[in-house]
Design a protein around this motif. Structure first.
Motif, PDB file in Angstrom:
ATOM      1  N   SER A 137       0.812  -1.219   0.000  1.00 33.36           N
ATOM      2  CA  SER A 137       0.000   0.000   0.000  1.00 33.36           C
ATOM      3  C   SER A 137       0.844   1.266   0.000  1.00 33.36           C
ATOM      4  CB  SER A 137      -0.945  -0.005   1.205  1.00 33.36           C
ATOM      5  OG  SER A 137      -0.222  -0.213   2.402  1.00 33.36           O
ATOM      6  N   LEU A 173      -5.107  -5.521  -0.237  1.00 34.81           N
ATOM      7  CA  LEU A 173      -4.663  -4.126  -0.155  1.00 34.81           C
ATOM      8  C   LEU A 173      -3.528  -3.865  -1.135  1.00 34.81           C
ATOM      9  CD1 LEU A 173      -4.660  -3.626   3.723  1.00 34.81           C
ATOM     10  CD2 LEU A 173      -6.353  -2.789   2.080  1.00 34.81           C
ATOM     11  N   GLN A 177      -3.451  -1.564  -5.361  1.00 28.36           N
ATOM     12  CA  GLN A 177      -2.509  -0.542  -5.843  1.00 28.36           C
ATOM     13  C   GLN A 177      -2.374  -0.563  -7.361  1.00 28.36           C
ATOM     14  OE1 GLN A 177      -1.859   1.455  -3.316  1.00 28.36           O
ATOM     15  NE2 GLN A 177      -2.909  -0.128  -2.124  1.00 28.36           N
TER      16      GLN A 177
END
Length: 285
Positions: A137, A173, A177
């Motif tokens: 992240s 997570l 991206q």
């Protein structure tokens, strides 16, 4: 001839007086070529005998690309957390702590702005030494913020990819991206701000599936491994032998995935030549 023959017998050197050869004086490339590390540094970390491009990180790329190595680092204090409380054979928090101590980095990418051949350029450079350059992240957020900075200041943007892919310790997570960085690059494209993608060894996984292949111009260093999954995984999955040179930069250029391959010593000149051409500005010498 006393230089070559010991005149006195039984001479002993105390252990504490013995000196080890300093580490790091020589570098041996995968092709077996040995080079003095000082000479290697002067040659842009490229073996002069076989042209092998040694893996380097953001520190070295910034030295090569920014004038006089002067730049302002962006979002340098951003650090990864452990929202999933992930543990495999060690805790994710312990991995992060060990990586920070080993590399003296906060995460697997650094972003900066500075002058390159006299004009400002925004660069996001990945560091493979930090958990294999994996994209979590923080990597996605720093690239997104660097793109925002480029958009706000109307400055050309460059990403130097060197990564094993998405960071498994952050699961979904990490995968998010890919979409976030791709959306930011689309905004740059809409604003007609140049984005240059440099793929270095290795560029694999989620980085290849997102920002590494979305450049207005996609370039690479010689011999870099570029692909989604590694050659062994592809071979085992398909059950077929792969073509010679499969997933090398040269193979990808031949098949239209890369615009050109450049030696590291020419990188700064070629990037700025492209920027001048695409923005219809006078060519810098």
């Amino acid at each position: 001839m006393a230089w070559f023959k010991r005149k006195d017998k039984g001479i002993q050197t105390p252990t504490e007086a013995k000196k080890d050869t300093p580490k790091g004086l020589w570098y041996k490339s995968p092709t077996g070529k040995v080079i003095d590390t000082e000479e290697l540094e002067k040659n842009y970390y490229v073996s002069p005998e076989d042209g092998y491009h040694v893996r380097i990180g953001s520190k070295e790329y910034f030295e090569i690309l920014f004038d006089d190595n002067k730049f302002k680092e962006l979002d340098e204090k951003l650090e990864s957390k452990d929202p999933l409380r992930f543990t495999d054979n060690k805790k994710y928090t312990d991995r992060l702590k060990a990586a920070k101590e080993k590399t003296n980095l906060k995460d697997a990418v650094r972003t900066a702005v500075g002058k390159s051949k006299g004009k400002e350029l925004v660069i996001a450079c990945m560091d493979f030494s930090f958990i294999g350059g994996s994209m979590g992240s923080v990597v996605g957020e720093k690239i997104a913020r660097a793109a925002d900075y480029s958009l706000k200041k109307k400055l050309p943007f460059m990403i130097i990819s060197k990564s094993g892919g998405a960071r498994m310790m952050e699961a979904a997570l990490s995968l998010m991206q890919l979409a976030k960085t791709s959306a930011k690059l689309a905004q740059l494209a809409d604003a007609k701000i140049p984005y240059i993608s440099l793929c270095t060894d290795p560029t694999t996984g989620g980085t290849t599936a997102s920002f590494a292949m979305l450049g207005d111009i996609n370039i690479s260093e010689p011999g870099a491994l570029i692909g989604f999954a590694g050659p062994r995984v592809v071979r085992d999955t398909t059950g077929k032998e792969l073509p010679e040179g499969f997933q090398t930069a040269e193979f990808l250029q031949e098949h239209g995935f890369l615009d050109f391959i450049t030696h590291r010593k020419d990188l700064k000149d070629k990037i700025n030549l492209y920027i001048d051409l695409i923005t219809n500005q006078p060519l810098r010498t």
